[in-house]
Design a protein around this motif. Sequence first.
Motif, PDB file in Angstrom:
ATOM      1  N   TRP A  61       0.993  -1.161   0.181  1.00 13.76           N
ATOM      2  CA  TRP A  61       0.175   0.111  -0.105  1.00 13.76           C
ATOM      3  C   TRP A  61       1.185   1.597   0.221  1.00 13.76           C
ATOM      4  CZ3 TRP A  61      -4.857  -0.547  -0.903  1.00 13.76           C
ATOM      5  CH2 TRP A  61      -5.752  -2.018  -0.836  1.00 13.76           C
ATOM      6  N   PRO A  62       0.248   2.352  -0.622  1.00 13.06           N
ATOM      7  CA  PRO A  62       1.099   3.836  -0.527  1.00 13.06           C
ATOM      8  C   PRO A  62       1.319   4.263   1.091  1.00 13.06           C
ATOM      9  CG  PRO A  62      -0.958   3.793  -1.833  1.00 13.06           C
ATOM     10  CD  PRO A  62      -0.781   2.276  -1.720  1.00 13.06           C
ATOM     11  N   GLU A  63       2.594   4.632   1.142  1.00  9.14           N
ATOM     12  CA  GLU A  63       3.141   5.141   1.870  1.00  9.14           C
ATOM     13  C   GLU A  63       2.496   7.006   2.244  1.00  9.14           C
ATOM     14  OE1 GLU A  63       5.986   2.786   3.949  1.00  9.14           O
ATOM     15  OE2 GLU A  63       5.213   1.199   3.695  1.00  9.14           O
ATOM     16  N   ASN A  64       2.762   7.140   1.557  1.00  9.37           N
ATOM     17  CA  ASN A  64       3.103   8.619   1.104  1.00  9.37           C
ATOM     18  C   ASN A  64       1.970   9.389   0.177  1.00  9.37           C
ATOM     19  OD1 ASN A  64       5.103   8.558  -1.069  1.00  9.37           O
ATOM     20  ND2 ASN A  64       6.428   8.202   0.479  1.00  9.37           N
ATOM     21  N   THR A  65       2.263  10.721   0.286  1.00 12.55           N
ATOM     22  CA  THR A  65       1.218  11.418  -0.876  1.00 12.55           C
ATOM     23  C   THR A  65       1.746  11.288  -2.560  1.00 12.55           C
ATOM     24  OG1 THR A  65       0.665  12.989   0.173  1.00 12.55           O
ATOM     25  CG2 THR A  65       0.451  12.977  -1.831  1.00 12.55           C
ATOM     26  N   LYS A  66       3.188  10.644  -2.817  1.00 12.19           N
ATOM     27  CA  LYS A  66       3.459  10.487  -3.676  1.00 12.19           C
ATOM     28  C   LYS A  66       3.407   9.456  -4.502  1.00 12.19           C
ATOM     29  CE  LYS A  66       8.934  10.634  -6.109  1.00 12.19           C
ATOM     30  NZ  LYS A  66       9.874  10.702  -5.346  1.00 12.19           N
ATOM     31  N   GLN A  67       3.652   8.693  -3.344  1.00 12.95           N
ATOM     32  CA  GLN A  67       3.280   7.119  -3.623  1.00 12.95           C
ATOM     33  C   GLN A  67       1.211   6.907  -3.956  1.00 12.95           C
ATOM     34  OE1 GLN A  67       4.479   4.753  -0.488  1.00 12.95           O
ATOM     35  NE2 GLN A  67       6.569   4.579  -0.834  1.00 12.95           N
ATOM     36  N   THR A  68       0.527   7.110  -2.811  1.00 11.00           N
ATOM     37  CA  THR A  68      -0.823   7.823  -4.013  1.00 11.00           C
ATOM     38  C   THR A  68      -1.104   8.407  -4.995  1.00 11.00           C
ATOM     39  OG1 THR A  68      -1.235   7.566  -1.310  1.00 11.00           O
ATOM     40  CG2 THR A  68      -2.692   8.367  -2.553  1.00 11.00           C
ATOM     41  N   LEU A  69       0.140   9.291  -5.395  1.00  8.24           N
ATOM     42  CA  LEU A  69      -0.648  10.161  -6.646  1.00  8.24           C
ATOM     43  C   LEU A  69      -0.044   9.082  -7.737  1.00  8.24           C
ATOM     44  CD1 LEU A  69       0.198  13.490  -5.686  1.00  8.24           C
ATOM     45  CD2 LEU A  69      -1.642  12.879  -6.146  1.00  8.24           C
ATOM     46  N   SER A  70       1.341   8.486  -7.372  1.00 11.95           N
ATOM     47  CA  SER A  70       1.756   7.155  -8.372  1.00 11.95           C
ATOM     48  C   SER A  70       0.912   6.307  -8.724  1.00 11.95           C
ATOM     49  CB  SER A  70       2.940   6.928  -7.852  1.00 11.95           C
ATOM     50  OG  SER A  70       4.789   7.484  -7.582  1.00 11.95           O
ATOM     51  N   VAL A  71       0.090   5.412  -7.585  1.00 11.60           N
ATOM     52  CA  VAL A  71      -0.412   4.466  -8.099  1.00 11.60           C
ATOM     53  C   VAL A  71      -1.849   4.951  -9.175  1.00 11.60           C
ATOM     54  CG1 VAL A  71      -1.665   2.809  -6.911  1.00 11.60           C
ATOM     55  CG2 VAL A  71      -0.120   3.422  -5.652  1.00 11.60           C
ATOM     56  N   LEU A  72      -1.920   6.015  -8.572  1.00 15.76           N
ATOM     57  CA  LEU A  72      -3.389   6.541  -9.479  1.00 15.76           C
ATOM     58  C   LEU A  72      -3.305   7.784 -11.111  1.00 15.76           C
ATOM     59  CD1 LEU A  72      -4.958   9.794  -6.773  1.00 15.76           C
ATOM     60  CD2 LEU A  72      -6.062   7.449  -7.190  1.00 15.76           C
ATOM     61  N   LEU A  73      -2.080   7.642 -11.250  1.00 16.32           N
ATOM     62  CA  LEU A  73      -1.653   7.116 -12.279  1.00 16.32           C
ATOM     63  C   LEU A  73      -1.270   6.282 -12.957  1.00 16.32           C
ATOM     64  CD1 LEU A  73      -0.428  10.311 -14.655  1.00 16.32           C
ATOM     65  CD2 LEU A  73       1.758   9.941 -13.790  1.00 16.32           C
ATOM     66  N   ILE A  74      -0.900   5.473 -12.808  1.00 18.50           N
ATOM     67  CA  ILE A  74      -0.724   4.340 -13.128  1.00 18.50           C
ATOM     68  C   ILE A  74      -2.308   4.345 -13.403  1.00 18.50           C
ATOM     69  CG2 ILE A  74      -0.101   1.581 -12.517  1.00 18.50           C
ATOM     70  CD1 ILE A  74       2.453   3.447 -11.122  1.00 18.50           C
ATOM     71  N   TYR A  75      -2.990   3.739 -12.658  1.00 17.49           N
ATOM     72  CA  TYR A  75      -4.258   3.640 -12.810  1.00 17.49           C
ATOM     73  C   TYR A  75      -5.298   3.992 -14.255  1.00 17.49           C
ATOM     74  CZ  TYR A  75      -4.077  -0.436  -9.667  1.00 17.49           C
ATOM     75  OH  TYR A  75      -3.197  -2.026  -8.978  1.00 17.49           O
ATOM     76  N   PHE A  76      -5.012   4.943 -13.523  1.00 13.47           N
ATOM     77  CA  PHE A  76      -5.552   5.933 -14.894  1.00 13.47           C
ATOM     78  C   PHE A  76      -4.926   5.670 -16.012  1.00 13.47           C
ATOM     79  CE2 PHE A  76      -4.617  10.034 -17.268  1.00 13.47           C
ATOM     80  CZ  PHE A  76      -5.979  10.445 -17.509  1.00 13.47           C
ATOM     81  N   CYS A  77      -4.004   5.468 -16.357  1.00 13.38           N
ATOM     82  CA  CYS A  77      -3.571   5.674 -17.836  1.00 13.38           C
ATOM     83  C   CYS A  77      -3.578   3.872 -18.204  1.00 13.38           C
ATOM     84  CB  CYS A  77      -1.808   5.085 -17.841  1.00 13.38           C
ATOM     85  SG  CYS A  77      -1.360   7.445 -17.239  1.00 13.38           S
ATOM     86  N   ILE A  78      -3.688   3.146 -17.203  1.00 14.35           N
ATOM     87  CA  ILE A  78      -4.088   1.448 -17.504  1.00 14.35           C
ATOM     88  C   ILE A  78      -5.665   1.524 -18.402  1.00 14.35           C
ATOM     89  CG2 ILE A  78      -4.849  -0.592 -16.872  1.00 14.35           C
ATOM     90  CD1 ILE A  78      -1.985  -0.529 -14.816  1.00 14.35           C
TER      91      ILE A  78
END
Length: 222
Positions: free
Chosen positions: A191-208
């Motif tokens: 699971w993402p542990e900070n805001t940067k990781q959260t935004l990265s995860v959201l961007l990944i799934y947005f692109c997918i």
Amino acid sequence: FYLPTFGYFAFTMFFLAGIGVLRVLWLPLLDLSPNVLRLGEIVYLPCMAFGFLLIPASCVIMVIGLTVFTLSVFTWLYSKFKGLEIADFWLYKYSRHPQYLGFLVWSYGLMLLASYVNAERAGHVPAPSFPWLISALAIVGVALHEEQTMIRKHGDKYKKYMEKTPFVIPLPKKLSTIITAPARMAIKKNWPENTKQTLSVLLIYFCILVLSSLPLQYFMKL
């Protein structure tokens, strides 16, 4: 007969109110191409089997969403009344964020209803799938941020709750593992542990999801 038109009106007004006012930011994209707002067509995949039953099915979905949301609110309030640190019973036994789940289900039904509007009668009807996709990802982002807050506040107690309870949607563990694989590979954590990781995860799934919508967008035109 007027139900889809009402659904489109409700969907539009909903996304122009409150946080949904952000929809104004992507409406100018229609000047570039009407297909821009069709980049979320992948969200229709679960309901393609409904066919001519789409309108009643969307209404049922909305009722289910409202029911889940209402029950989860009462559950949360009851946990606060009892002075519990973590609500882990009733609906919270099956989803760590049942209120968000209820909202997503309700808004998904509303999105389906809005998508059934006849363009010839309503003029140019912007596709509601992309706005819904953006909103859904935003809600997931908020839920992930709340998870980080709960971990900082309750530590291992909340982590144990996370291990035994699904995130938002109650899915079989194997399916959940497959869906979350891209995020785990990207951040090297469950699971993402900070805001940067959260935004990265959201961007990944947005692109997918957007890339997955491209072929579906083509077939839905046929």
